[in-house]
Design a protein around this motif. Structure first.
Motif, PDB file in Angstrom:
ATOM      1  N   ALA A   1      12.364   2.808  -9.938  1.00  0.00           N
ATOM      2  CA  ALA A   1      13.447   3.690 -10.120  1.00  0.00           C
ATOM      3  C   ALA A   1      13.197   5.188 -10.066  1.00  0.00           C
ATOM      4  O   ALA A   1      13.843   5.855  -9.824  1.00  0.00           O
ATOM      5  N   ASP A   2      11.863   5.537 -10.862  1.00  0.00           N
ATOM      6  CA  ASP A   2      11.620   6.984 -11.006  1.00  0.00           C
ATOM      7  C   ASP A   2      11.381   7.374  -9.722  1.00  0.00           C
ATOM      8  O   ASP A   2      11.187   8.729  -9.380  1.00  0.00           O
ATOM      9  N   SER A   3      10.803   6.552  -8.600  1.00  0.00           N
ATOM     10  CA  SER A   3      10.295   7.167  -7.390  1.00  0.00           C
ATOM     11  C   SER A   3      11.433   7.599  -6.630  1.00  0.00           C
ATOM     12  O   SER A   3      11.349   8.388  -5.646  1.00  0.00           O
ATOM     13  N   GLY A   4      12.784   7.122  -6.828  1.00  0.00           N
ATOM     14  CA  GLY A   4      13.888   7.461  -5.963  1.00  0.00           C
ATOM     15  C   GLY A   4      13.840   6.522  -4.743  1.00  0.00           C
ATOM     16  O   GLY A   4      14.795   7.001  -3.911  1.00  0.00           O
ATOM     17  N   LEU A   5      13.007   5.695  -4.419  1.00  0.00           N
ATOM     18  CA  LEU A   5      12.901   4.938  -3.214  1.00  0.00           C
ATOM     19  C   LEU A   5      13.863   3.582  -3.102  1.00  0.00           C
ATOM     20  O   LEU A   5      14.094   3.091  -4.426  1.00  0.00           O
ATOM     21  N   ARG A   6      14.119   3.343  -2.021  1.00  0.00           N
ATOM     22  CA  ARG A   6      15.006   2.268  -2.108  1.00  0.00           C
ATOM     23  C   ARG A   6      14.007   0.962  -1.756  1.00  0.00           C
ATOM     24  O   ARG A   6      12.844   1.160  -1.276  1.00  0.00           O
ATOM     25  N   PHE A   7      14.305  -0.025  -2.271  1.00  0.00           N
ATOM     26  CA  PHE A   7      13.632  -1.440  -2.234  1.00  0.00           C
ATOM     27  C   PHE A   7      14.053  -2.399  -1.331  1.00  0.00           C
ATOM     28  O   PHE A   7      15.464  -2.663  -0.948  1.00  0.00           O
TER      29      PHE A   7
ATOM     30  N   THR B   1       4.424   7.152  -0.541  1.00  0.00           N
ATOM     31  CA  THR B   1       5.091   6.752   0.328  1.00  0.00           C
ATOM     32  C   THR B   1       6.344   7.895   0.009  1.00  0.00           C
ATOM     33  O   THR B   1       6.749   8.545   1.108  1.00  0.00           O
ATOM     34  N   ALA B   2       6.624   8.035  -1.113  1.00  0.00           N
ATOM     35  CA  ALA B   2       7.748   9.154  -1.507  1.00  0.00           C
ATOM     36  C   ALA B   2       7.169  10.570  -0.849  1.00  0.00           C
ATOM     37  O   ALA B   2       7.774  11.354  -0.212  1.00  0.00           O
ATOM     38  N   ALA B   3       6.054  10.834  -1.130  1.00  0.00           N
ATOM     39  CA  ALA B   3       5.209  12.133  -0.570  1.00  0.00           C
ATOM     40  C   ALA B   3       5.435  12.379   0.949  1.00  0.00           C
ATOM     41  O   ALA B   3       5.494  13.317   1.464  1.00  0.00           O
ATOM     42  N   GLY B   4       5.374  11.099   1.641  1.00  0.00           N
ATOM     43  CA  GLY B   4       5.354  11.259   3.090  1.00  0.00           C
ATOM     44  C   GLY B   4       6.687  11.233   3.590  1.00  0.00           C
ATOM     45  O   GLY B   4       6.808  11.130   4.815  1.00  0.00           O
TER      46      GLY B   4
ATOM     47  N   ALA C   1      12.093   4.338   1.437  1.00  0.00           N
ATOM     48  CA  ALA C   1      12.113   3.077   1.289  1.00  0.00           C
ATOM     49  C   ALA C   1      10.716   2.486   1.289  1.00  0.00           C
ATOM     50  O   ALA C   1       9.969   2.904   1.975  1.00  0.00           O
ATOM     51  N   ILE C   2      10.675   1.353   0.314  1.00  0.00           N
ATOM     52  CA  ILE C   2       9.434   0.782   0.524  1.00  0.00           C
ATOM     53  C   ILE C   2       9.664  -0.825   0.305  1.00  0.00           C
ATOM     54  O   ILE C   2      10.518  -1.209  -0.339  1.00  0.00           O
ATOM     55  N   GLY C   3       8.818  -1.703   0.764  1.00  0.00           N
ATOM     56  CA  GLY C   3       8.882  -3.002   0.638  1.00  0.00           C
ATOM     57  C   GLY C   3       7.540  -3.405  -0.302  1.00  0.00           C
ATOM     58  O   GLY C   3       6.440  -2.906   0.095  1.00  0.00           O
ATOM     59  N   LEU C   4       7.764  -4.160  -1.384  1.00  0.00           N
ATOM     60  CA  LEU C   4       6.824  -4.306  -2.329  1.00  0.00           C
ATOM     61  C   LEU C   4       5.996  -5.920  -2.264  1.00  0.00           C
ATOM     62  O   LEU C   4       6.679  -6.736  -1.839  1.00  0.00           O
ATOM     63  N   TRP C   5       4.736  -6.082  -2.808  1.00  0.00           N
ATOM     64  CA  TRP C   5       4.354  -7.234  -2.794  1.00  0.00           C
ATOM     65  C   TRP C   5       4.195  -7.728  -4.352  1.00  0.00           C
ATOM     66  O   TRP C   5       3.933  -6.897  -5.253  1.00  0.00           O
TER      67      TRP C   5
ATOM     68  N   GLY D   1      15.771  -0.115  -7.472  1.00  0.00           N
ATOM     69  CA  GLY D   1      15.766   0.654  -6.276  1.00  0.00           C
ATOM     70  C   GLY D   1      16.728   1.585  -6.226  1.00  0.00           C
ATOM     71  O   GLY D   1      17.850   1.368  -6.723  1.00  0.00           O
ATOM     72  N   ALA D   2      16.855   2.501  -5.240  1.00  0.00           N
ATOM     73  CA  ALA D   2      17.677   3.417  -5.228  1.00  0.00           C
ATOM     74  C   ALA D   2      19.073   2.740  -4.144  1.00  0.00           C
ATOM     75  O   ALA D   2      18.814   1.791  -3.611  1.00  0.00           O
ATOM     76  N   PRO D   3      20.150   3.540  -4.157  1.00  0.00           N
ATOM     77  CA  PRO D   3      21.177   2.998  -3.611  1.00  0.00           C
ATOM     78  C   PRO D   3      20.801   2.506  -2.105  1.00  0.00           C
ATOM     79  O   PRO D   3      20.303   3.381  -1.336  1.00  0.00           O
TER      80      PRO D   3
END
Length: 296
Positions: free
Chosen positions: A54-60, A26-29, A33-37, A98-100
Motif C-alpha cells: 500500500a505504501d509503495s503506491g503500486l498496483r498488484f 520497481t517504483a523507482a523505475g 504495477a508489480i506481481g508478487l511471489w 494495492g493501488a486502484p
C-alpha cells in the motif's frame, strides 16, 4: 524515469530481492504495477507485506503461485488444497492493499506427475477435481484462479497442463471471473493453435493475465532458467500482443524472467532494461490504457 503505464514487473525477474527491495526498485523505475511471489511475502508476514505494498503506491497484478495438486487423495493432497486456500486469502488481501486497478489473480501451476507415476490422464483429472474444490473459496474471496499452461518440456515435473486449449477446457465449467487462464508467451508461443485459443479465451472472458518474455536457444542446462528479455529471442510479440489486445484485454502486462544472468545483474539495471525491451517490442502494439478501477 517512467515505464509504460501497463507494464508490471513480476517479482521473479529480480528473484533475490527482498519484498521491500522489489517494491522500491520497481517504483523507482517508474513502474505502476508489480506481481508478487508468496515466499517474499511470507518472510515479512501478510499484514506487513500488505502495508508495504500500500505504501509503495503500486498496483498488484498477481500472486505466484498456487497449484501443485496432481497427487492422489491423501495427506499430501489435503495439505496442498489447504495451502491453496491460504494462497487465495493472501491474494485477496494483497489485491485490496494495492493501488486502484489491482487484480486479485492467483496463478496456478498444476504440478507434474506424482513420484513413481506415469498416469498423465489421472493427474490431469485431479487438476479438474482440485479446481472444483477451490472455486467456492475463490468466488467468496473475489479471487480469480488463473491456470497457467507450461511448455511441454515441464510436463513431467511441473505442469501436466501444456496448452492454452487444455487450460481453457479445465476452466470451462466455472465462471470466468473465478477461473481464468494465463497467456505466457514463453510457454505457448510454439503452439500452432495458440492465436485461435487466445481469441477463444477472449470470447469466454478468461484472460486473467498476459505475461511476456522471450525464448532463445540454446537452452541452459536448467531449462527453467531459459527466459529472456522480450525481443532477445524468437517470439513474435507483435502477433501475440495484437491478438490479446483484440480480445479487449485491458489489464497490466507482466514481464517474468527466470534467468541466472539476469538474477545476477543489479536490480535497477534489470528494471530499466525490462522497461526498455517492453517499450521496443510490446508497447507499440497496445491500444488500451490500464483499467481505472479494480477488476475485482
Amino acid at each position: 524515469m517512467s515505464a509504460h503505464p501497463r507494464l508490471s514487473l513480476n517479482q521473479a525477474t529480480i528473484k533475490h530481492a527482498s519484498l521491500q527491495e522489489a517494491l522500491d526498485v520497481t517504483a523507482a523505475g517508474g513502474y505502476r504495477a508489480i506481481g508478487l511471489w508468496r515466499e517474499p511475502v511470507a518472510e515479512v508476514g501478510l499484514a506487513e507485506a500488505s502495508a508495504r505494498l500500500a505504501d509503495s503506491g503500486l498496483r498488484f497484478t498477481s500472486l505466484c503461485r498456487g497449484g501443485f495438486f496432481t497427487m492422489p487423495e491423501g495427506a499430501e493432497r489435503r495439505a496442498s488444497i489447504d495451502d491453496n486456500r491460504r494462497a487465495i486469502e493472501q491474494t485477496a488481501t494483497l489485491a485490496s492493499a494495492g493501488a486502484p486497478g489491482s487484480t486479485a489473480v492467483l496463478v496456478l501451476v498444476a504440478g507434474g506427475l506424482p513420484e513413481g507415476s506415469d498416469d498423465l490422464i489421472g493427474a490431469r483429472a485431479r487438476v479438474a477435481d482440485a479446481l472444483a474444490e477451490l472455486v467456492p473459496d475463490a468466488a467468496a474471496a473475489g479471487v480469480q484462479l488463473s491456470i497457467e499452461p507450461l511448455h511441454p518440456m515441464y510436463v513431467s515435473d511441473r505442469a501436466v497442463v501444456s496448452t492454452l486449449k487444455q487450460a481453457l477446457d479445465l476452466a470451462a465449467p466455472f465462471a470466468p471471473e473465478t477461473v481464468g487462464v494465463e497467456v505466457d508467451t514463453f510457454h505457448v508461443w510454439w503452439d500452432p493453435e495458440v492465436l485461435d485459443q487466445v481469441a477463444r479465451a477472449g470470447r469466454e472472458g478468461r484472460i486473467a493475465s498476459y505475461q511476456v518474455c522471450d525464448w532463445k536457444t540454446p537452452l541452459p542446462a536448467d531449462a527453467l532458467l531459459a527466459r529472456h528479455y522480450p525481443g532477445d529471442g524468437v517470439i513474435d510479440f507483435a502477433a501475440f500482443t495484437r491478438a490479446v489486445e483484440a480480445t479487449g484485454y485491458d489489464r497490466d502486462i507482466e514481464v517474468e524472467l527466470f534467468n541466472a544472468d539476469i538474477w545476477a545483474t543489479p536490480y535497477a539495471d534489470v528494471v530499466a532494461r525490462t522497461a526498455a525491451s517492453f517499450d521496443r517490442v510490446v508497447a507499440p502494439h497496445l491500444a488500451t490504457a490500464p483499467a481505472a478501477v479494480p477488476s475485482r
